[in-house]
Every structure is written in C-alpha cells, then in structure tokens.
Design a protein around this motif. Structure first.
Motif, short mmCIF file in Angstrom:
data_model
loop_
_atom_site.label_atom_id
_atom_site.label_comp_id
_atom_site.label_asym_id
_atom_site.label_seq_id
_atom_site.Cartn_x
_atom_site.Cartn_y
_atom_site.Cartn_z
N TYR A 19 1.01 -1.21 0.00
CA TYR A 19 -0.25 0.70 0.33
C TYR A 19 0.63 1.03 -0.04
N MET A 20 2.30 1.29 0.54
CA MET A 20 2.99 1.75 0.02
C MET A 20 3.63 2.39 -0.72
N GLY A 21 3.49 1.42 -1.11
CA GLY A 21 3.54 1.12 -2.41
C GLY A 21 3.29 2.44 -3.55
N VAL A 22 1.66 1.58 -3.66
CA VAL A 22 0.74 2.53 -4.71
C VAL A 22 1.08 3.96 -4.14
N SER A 23 0.93 4.27 -2.63
CA SER A 23 1.00 5.85 -2.48
C SER A 23 2.69 6.51 -2.69
N LEU A 277 -2.62 1.17 -8.61
CA LEU A 277 -2.02 -0.30 -8.29
C LEU A 277 -1.71 -1.03 -9.63
N LYS A 278 -2.17 -0.53 -10.30
CA LYS A 278 -1.80 -2.22 -11.25
C LYS A 278 -0.52 -1.10 -12.18
N LEU A 279 0.11 0.43 -12.26
CA LEU A 279 0.77 0.58 -12.12
C LEU A 279 2.15 0.20 -11.65
N THR A 280 2.43 -0.67 -10.20
CA THR A 280 3.22 -0.88 -9.84
C THR A 280 3.60 -2.33 -9.53
#
Length: 325
Positions: A19-23, A277-280
């Motif tokens: 979730y941090m990665g999405v942010s 999220l789909k870009l991570t």
C-alpha cells in the motif's frame, strides 16, 4: 523562495509495504516537475524482496530512496496500551533525528493514501513559525480534553503533516513528545497522533484538499458534527466541497467503506486506487478478505444504505442494547 527539491517520509512494516508502494507511485506520477525527490522509508522489518521492488520503482523515475531502520528507535517508546495500529506509526516522533541535519523540512505521508495532484503548493507553505502544518481531523471535544486541549483547539490528522525539522531540532521537540507519553503512563488516546496534538498546540491549519479523509466524502458537514460530536469550528461546507472537487491527497481512512484493497470496498475513489496499484510491481495483487467483525459490517451497511438520521438513530440504539454504546 520556491523550493523545488521535495523530501517525503513514510513508515511501514512488511504488511503495509504494498500500500505504501501505491502511494509512492502516485507521488512520482504526479510530481515530475520537481528537480529532485528524496523518499525516506522507515523500515520496520520490510522484507528484502519488497525493498528491492520499492527501489526499482523509485529508480525508474530517477528519484532517490533511502531506508532507515526503526529498530534502534523503538527502545525509546514506553508504551502501555492495546494495539489498533502498527507501531510503525510512532516513527513520526523521531523524524528530526532520523533525517540528515541539512534536511530542514519533510512531508510525512501515511501508507493508505493517493497523491493525485502536484505537491508544489503544499511543499512551499510558509511554516517557519510552526512545528507542523496539517488538516483538521473529526474528533470530539472529549478526545481533545483527554490530551490537555480545549474543545475549540485545532486537532490535526497526522496522516499528512508538513514538518519543520529545523524548529523541531532547535527546540528539542522529540524529548517533549516522549516525555508526554511518559506523563500519560504510555497510554495516549490516538497513539502518536494524540501525542503530536497534545504537545504541539500551535499548528498551521491547511486546506482540506491536502488530506481528504473518508468521513468528508461520506457525510455532509452537518452530519459530521452530529456523528463525531465535533465543535462547530472547522471547515465550512464550501471548503469541503472544494476539496472534494479538487483533492491533492486522498486518505483512505476507515469510514463505513473499508480499505480500498479489501473486497467490497465502497469508497468513492476505490477504482482510482486500483488504477494506480496496477502501475506498481504488485499489479497482480488481489483484494483481501474483509475480516471486520459482524457488528462493524452491519453498522457500515446501515450508514451506507439508509438516510443519515435514520442510520444514526438505529445504530446508536443497537449499541445501547448490545452494551457497545
């Protein structure tokens, strides 16, 4: 003077790393105008695999990522309370010591967020006379009074705060924050957020668009006042409407909707969350099961599906009958 070199700090364990990665991805996508971006991550046992993926993500935007171990700071926390959040949240209290002495300000971001516009104006707020700047949270008077505030004092949500590190260091604020925890025998309501608000009385209040929490999306101003029993002294309905129309920072706090990565989430911006999220590197991640207790699910359903006054009366009556009120 315009500062075009951005510093951001997150804190996470391995459970919240995705979730941090999405942010982080949302920051990088919407702030390509900055000369440099330094992303500091307080590492509370993040796996090597996830740290590698985070590094690849930030490197792909030609930005900087710096990991800071949290273990050595935990020993200074004398806590005595049940856990509703990760201890990673308490990293906010140590930022002035964690970051290099030549870094004079930083934005602290929670992991459950999206940054959907440029941070230019936020980053360049004048905070030379303040320790922090933040957005008003929806808390009742008794919560404020429990940490020594008056009912009309401002109380900010610590999920997004602009921190004046220079002033924190000069005034040794970290010691005052830790002493506050000790004064309350390790049990401060709202954890480190309560500590920050209890110690820092003079805070700069920012427009709601810089921390648009779920409650502001799900209820009118009038309903927020009724539900949270807040003083009639925060954002106007016009200010709330402007933030909803043009948010910069969307904060996916609980508020009848569950989190965006949970099955069945009803948050108005849930689809936007999955777009990022789909870009991570975790694009194949699937929504997790909703493990909320039955009574929580029931209350959420009632508020989402019935007129507010009806839902409020019904839920408060149920809580009295079940002894939860």
């Amino acid at each position: 003077m315009i500062d075009n070199n951005l510093n951001i700090i997150y804190s996470s364990d391995d459970n919240y790393c995705i979730y941090m990665g999405v942010s982080i991805l949302s920051v990088l996508e919407n702030n390509k105008n900055f000369n440099s971006i330094n992303i500091y991550i307080v590492d509370n046992n993040i796996s090597d695999g996830n740290k590698l993926e985070l590094k690849k993500l930030v490197d792909s935007y030609q930005r900087n990522i710096i990991f800071i171990g949290f273990e050595k700071y935990k020993k200074y926390l004398n806590l005595n309370m049940e856990w509703q959040i990760s201890i990673s949240s308490y990293a906010r209290l140590f930022v002035a010591n964690m970051l290099p002495s030549n870094v004079n300000k930083v934005l602290y971001f929670d992991c459950d967020t999206l940054i959907v516009d440029s941070l230019d104006e936020l980053w360049n707020q004048d905070i030379k006379d303040f320790y922090v700047a933040g957005v008003c949270d929806t808390v009742p008077s008794n919560t404020k009074q429990a940490i020594g505030l008056n009912s009309t004092d401002f109380y900010i949500n610590a999920g997004m705060i602009l921190i004046n590190l220079k002033k924190w260091r000069e005034d040794n604020l970290e010691k005052r924050l830790l002493d506050f925890i000790d004064d309350y025998n390790g049990n401060v309501i709202h954890h480190d957020q309560g500590v920050i608000n209890g110690v820092i009385k003079n805070k700069k209040i920012l427009p709601l668009k810089y921390n648009l929490m779920t409650s502001y999306l799900m209820m009118s101003r009038e309903d927020i006042i009724k539900f949270y029993k807040v003083e009639d002294s925060f954002y106007s309905q016009e200010q709330i409407d402007k933030a909803i129309e043009n948010p910069v920072y969307i904060h996916y706090t609980p508020g009848f909707t569950t989190r965006p990565w949970v099955k069945g989430c009803k948050h108005p911006y849930v689809d936007l969350y999955w777009k990022y999220l789909k870009l991570t590197p975790w694009k194949d991640f699937k929504p997790i099961k909703n493990n909320e207790k039955f009574h929580v699910k029931m209350v959420n359903w009632i508020y989402l599906n019935l007129p507010f006054d009806v839902a409020d009366f019904l839920c408060k009556s149920l809580m009295k009958v079940t002894g939860r009120g």
